[in-house]
Design a protein around this motif. Structure first.
Motif, short mmCIF file in Angstrom:
data_model
loop_
_atom_site.label_atom_id
_atom_site.label_comp_id
_atom_site.label_asym_id
_atom_site.label_seq_id
_atom_site.Cartn_x
_atom_site.Cartn_y
_atom_site.Cartn_z
N THR A 64 0.84 -1.19 0.00
CA THR A 64 0.00 0.00 0.00
C THR A 64 0.88 1.23 0.00
OG1 THR A 64 -0.10 0.02 2.39
CG2 THR A 64 -1.86 -1.15 1.24
N THR A 65 0.38 2.28 -0.61
CA THR A 65 1.09 3.55 -0.61
C THR A 65 0.20 4.61 0.00
OG1 THR A 65 0.29 4.15 -2.80
CG2 THR A 65 2.38 2.97 -2.69
N VAL A 66 0.82 5.61 0.54
CA VAL A 66 0.09 6.73 1.10
C VAL A 66 0.34 7.92 0.20
CG1 VAL A 66 -0.19 8.23 3.08
CG2 VAL A 66 0.33 5.82 3.42
N ASP A 67 -0.71 8.36 -0.47
CA ASP A 67 -0.59 9.53 -1.32
C ASP A 67 -0.96 10.75 -0.51
OD1 ASP A 67 0.08 7.94 -3.49
OD2 ASP A 67 -2.01 7.65 -4.05
#
Length: 109
Positions: free
Chosen positions: A98-101
């Protein structure tokens, strides 16, 4: 007068000793805090491993009882399928990247 004479050199030396003492105390405090955090993270890992092993043993025991006593087909499916669903969900979550934008505010580009 009381006869106490302090030169500017002695005042600077006293302030220097106080600063060095403060610096040593702060470094020791940081070292102690880092050691305590390392001990806590190690304890968390052991605690997590213990809980995982206990829950796995509990699931295996329930499955063994149902299989050994030849339960009905639906009961066998529930006892074997439900833990498999939980395990699949946990593995999928653990292996998903998962990435945090974050939005860029303030005009910096």
């Amino acid at each position: 007068m009381n006869g106490l004479i302090v030169t500017p050199t002695q005042i600077l030396a006293g302030v220097g000793v106080l600063l060095v003492s403060f610096w040593v105390w702060r470094a020791g405090s940081r070292r102690a805090k880092a050691a305590a955090e390392a001990a806590r993270s190690g304890a968390r890992l052991v605690s997590l491993a213990g809980r995982v092993l206990f829950n796995a043993g509990l699931i295996v025991a329930v499955q063994w009882v149902v299989i050994a006593h030849a339960g009905s087909g639906w009961l066998l499916l529930a006892v074997l399928g439900l833990p498999a669903l939980f395990a699949a969900y946990a593995l999928t979550r653990a292996m998903t990247v998962t990435t945090v934008d974050t939005s860029k505010r303030g005009g910096r580009r």
